[in-house]
Write an enzyme that holds these catalytic residues in place. Structure first.
Site, PDB file in Angstrom:
ATOM      1  N   ASP A   7     -14.498   1.495  -6.617  1.00  0.00           N
ATOM      2  CA  ASP A   7     -15.670   0.703  -6.595  1.00  0.00           C
ATOM      3  C   ASP A   7     -15.473  -0.530  -6.049  1.00  0.00           C
ATOM      4  O   ASP A   7     -14.829  -1.628  -6.526  1.00  0.00           O
ATOM      5  CB  ASP A   7     -16.087   0.677  -8.209  1.00  0.00           C
ATOM      6  CG  ASP A   7     -17.283   0.197  -8.185  1.00  0.00           C
ATOM      7  OD1 ASP A   7     -18.321   0.120  -7.160  1.00  0.00           O
ATOM      8  OD2 ASP A   7     -17.767  -0.176  -9.348  1.00  0.00           O
ATOM      9  N   ILE A   8     -16.143  -1.038  -4.934  1.00  0.00           N
ATOM     10  CA  ILE A   8     -15.960  -2.155  -4.314  1.00  0.00           C
ATOM     11  C   ILE A   8     -17.086  -2.815  -4.257  1.00  0.00           C
ATOM     12  O   ILE A   8     -18.365  -2.477  -3.845  1.00  0.00           O
ATOM     13  CB  ILE A   8     -15.676  -1.714  -2.632  1.00  0.00           C
ATOM     14  CG1 ILE A   8     -14.323  -1.196  -2.586  1.00  0.00           C
ATOM     15  CG2 ILE A   8     -15.826  -3.214  -2.017  1.00  0.00           C
ATOM     16  CD1 ILE A   8     -14.053  -0.744  -0.814  1.00  0.00           C
ATOM     17  N   GLY A   9     -17.214  -3.956  -5.186  1.00  0.00           N
ATOM     18  CA  GLY A   9     -18.341  -4.697  -5.315  1.00  0.00           C
ATOM     19  C   GLY A   9     -18.277  -6.018  -4.375  1.00  0.00           C
ATOM     20  O   GLY A   9     -17.563  -5.924  -3.558  1.00  0.00           O
ATOM     21  N   ASN A  10     -19.337  -6.781  -4.742  1.00  0.00           N
ATOM     22  CA  ASN A  10     -19.385  -7.942  -3.693  1.00  0.00           C
ATOM     23  C   ASN A  10     -18.293  -8.951  -3.909  1.00  0.00           C
ATOM     24  O   ASN A  10     -18.004  -9.555  -2.657  1.00  0.00           O
ATOM     25  CB  ASN A  10     -20.936  -8.720  -4.043  1.00  0.00           C
ATOM     26  CG  ASN A  10     -22.003  -7.954  -3.607  1.00  0.00           C
ATOM     27  OD1 ASN A  10     -22.017  -7.487  -2.457  1.00  0.00           O
ATOM     28  ND2 ASN A  10     -22.944  -7.642  -4.540  1.00  0.00           N
ATOM     29  N   LYS A  14     -12.353  -2.708  -8.031  1.00  0.00           N
ATOM     30  CA  LYS A  14     -11.949  -2.059  -8.971  1.00  0.00           C
ATOM     31  C   LYS A  14     -11.365  -0.539  -8.520  1.00  0.00           C
ATOM     32  O   LYS A  14     -12.237  -0.087  -7.750  1.00  0.00           O
ATOM     33  CB  LYS A  14     -12.994  -1.901 -10.281  1.00  0.00           C
ATOM     34  CG  LYS A  14     -13.596  -3.018 -10.637  1.00  0.00           C
ATOM     35  CD  LYS A  14     -14.727  -2.878 -11.741  1.00  0.00           C
ATOM     36  CE  LYS A  14     -15.178  -4.127 -12.297  1.00  0.00           C
ATOM     37  NZ  LYS A  14     -16.301  -4.066 -13.314  1.00  0.00           N
ATOM     38  N   ASP A  91     -24.473   2.094  -8.552  1.00  0.00           N
ATOM     39  CA  ASP A  91     -23.853   1.468  -9.663  1.00  0.00           C
ATOM     40  C   ASP A  91     -24.571   1.943 -10.976  1.00  0.00           C
ATOM     41  O   ASP A  91     -23.987   2.327 -12.046  1.00  0.00           O
ATOM     42  CB  ASP A  91     -23.351   0.351  -9.864  1.00  0.00           C
ATOM     43  CG  ASP A  91     -24.830  -0.780  -9.513  1.00  0.00           C
ATOM     44  OD1 ASP A  91     -25.742  -0.218  -8.891  1.00  0.00           O
ATOM     45  OD2 ASP A  91     -24.632  -1.808 -10.012  1.00  0.00           O
ATOM     46  N   ARG A  92     -25.989   1.931 -10.798  1.00  0.00           N
ATOM     47  CA  ARG A  92     -26.942   2.223 -12.077  1.00  0.00           C
ATOM     48  C   ARG A  92     -26.677   3.977 -12.217  1.00  0.00           C
ATOM     49  O   ARG A  92     -26.805   4.137 -13.293  1.00  0.00           O
ATOM     50  CB  ARG A  92     -28.173   2.140 -11.504  1.00  0.00           C
ATOM     51  CG  ARG A  92     -28.834   0.583 -11.601  1.00  0.00           C
ATOM     52  CD  ARG A  92     -29.873   0.148 -11.062  1.00  0.00           C
ATOM     53  NE  ARG A  92     -30.934   0.809 -12.084  1.00  0.00           N
ATOM     54  CZ  ARG A  92     -32.268   0.956 -11.962  1.00  0.00           C
ATOM     55  NH1 ARG A  92     -32.932   0.814 -10.594  1.00  0.00           N
ATOM     56  NH2 ARG A  92     -32.963   1.445 -13.041  1.00  0.00           N
ATOM     57  N   ASP A 112     -25.937  -1.837 -19.003  1.00  0.00           N
ATOM     58  CA  ASP A 112     -24.958  -2.504 -18.204  1.00  0.00           C
ATOM     59  C   ASP A 112     -25.179  -3.954 -17.910  1.00  0.00           C
ATOM     60  O   ASP A 112     -26.302  -4.323 -17.241  1.00  0.00           O
ATOM     61  CB  ASP A 112     -24.805  -1.988 -16.699  1.00  0.00           C
ATOM     62  CG  ASP A 112     -23.677  -2.394 -15.893  1.00  0.00           C
ATOM     63  OD1 ASP A 112     -23.220  -3.443 -16.212  1.00  0.00           O
ATOM     64  OD2 ASP A 112     -23.519  -1.668 -14.754  1.00  0.00           O
ATOM     65  N   THR A 168     -31.292 -29.780 -27.992  1.00  0.00           N
ATOM     66  CA  THR A 168     -32.035 -29.073 -26.946  1.00  0.00           C
ATOM     67  C   THR A 168     -30.901 -28.123 -26.283  1.00  0.00           C
ATOM     68  O   THR A 168     -31.067 -26.794 -25.992  1.00  0.00           O
ATOM     69  CB  THR A 168     -32.273 -30.137 -25.844  1.00  0.00           C
ATOM     70  OG1 THR A 168     -33.320 -30.809 -26.101  1.00  0.00           O
ATOM     71  CG2 THR A 168     -32.577 -29.329 -24.471  1.00  0.00           C
TER      72      THR A 168
END
Length: 238
Positions: A7-10, A14, A91-92, A112, A168
């Site tokens: 799984d190649i993300g930006n 993985k 991915d969804r 997710d 705050t």
């Protein structure tokens, strides 16, 4: 059968190895070159690659082994009832399929928790119906800072000690954290009214921060997307 899932993300890559008994190992890499050194020494029967960074043609040239490249035409083990399937993030749908596969049937809801929070529903007929997308923890915090003149930039990974902030900074922390927690609980409860037997799976980078939500029908599965990708691969090779 031994599967390699990539799984190649930006920003990160993985990978995981699955056998019939389940997940047997997973790794994270910063670059394709580093990952290649690792994968070249592996023994596997089939491979699936999902990538948002590289095109299929580039990966065919770079990887010294055959693989199934995930795209919107790849056959899925469930029906896709999304109105605009070509716009659906892979991915969804993988997270939804991972939840469905682990549960053994629908209805399931995959949540997710990444930069955005995505909600993915697979109904009792094993049809993916879509869900919702909202800002994640960091995006909520960044938006308050960037769209106001004086609110500071906050970063939090742990639940605030009190619902009621007394400064705050702590008010912002409470608003970001509990806003997301109550949103998720509201979504889950709304789906449980419609689907009393629904099971819920949390995944993504911030999932462990909300592990306290896990109970009899809510589970934290960090590698849910990888489980879904493996299920897609098995559906295509078996």
């Amino acid at each position: 059968m031994r599967n390699l899932i990539i799984d190649i993300g930006n920003s990160r890559i993985k990978s995981a190895v699955f056998e019939p008994k389940g997940l047997v190992g997973d790794h994270v890499f910063d670059s394709l070159e580093t990952a290649l050194e690792f994968w070249q020494n592996m023994d596997f029967d089939h491979c699936l690659v999902s990538s948002v960074r590289f095109e299929e043609e580039d990966l065919r040239r770079a990887l010294p082994f055959d693989f199934l490249f995930l795209n919107h035409s790849t056959p899925l083990p469930i029906l896709n009832g999304y109105a605009t399937p070509k716009s659906l993030g892979l991915d969804r749908i993988a997270a939804a399929i991972g939840a469905w596969q682990i549960a053994g049937k629908g209805p399931v809801l995959a949540i997710d928790l990444g930069s955005c929070v995505t909600y993915e529903l697979v109904d009792e007929l094993s049809i993916y119906r879509g869900g919702a997308i909202s800002p994640g923890l960091d995006m909520r915090a960044r938006a308050m800072h960037e769209f106001t003149a004086k609110l500071p930039r906050i970063s939090l990974k742990e639940k605030p000690q009190s619902l009621t902030g007394d400064s705050t900074l702590t008010c912002m922390e409470s608003g970001v954290w509990y806003g997301l927690e109550f949103e998720m609980k509201g979504q889950i409860e709304a789906y449980r009214i419609k689907f009393p037997e629904i099971r819920v799976f949390l995944c993504g980078g911030d999932a462990q921060s909300f592990v306290s939500m896990a109970k009899d029908h809510i589970f934290v599965v960090q590698n849910l997307v990888l489980f879904g990708l493996n299920c897609i691969l098995n559906h295509n090779v078996e």
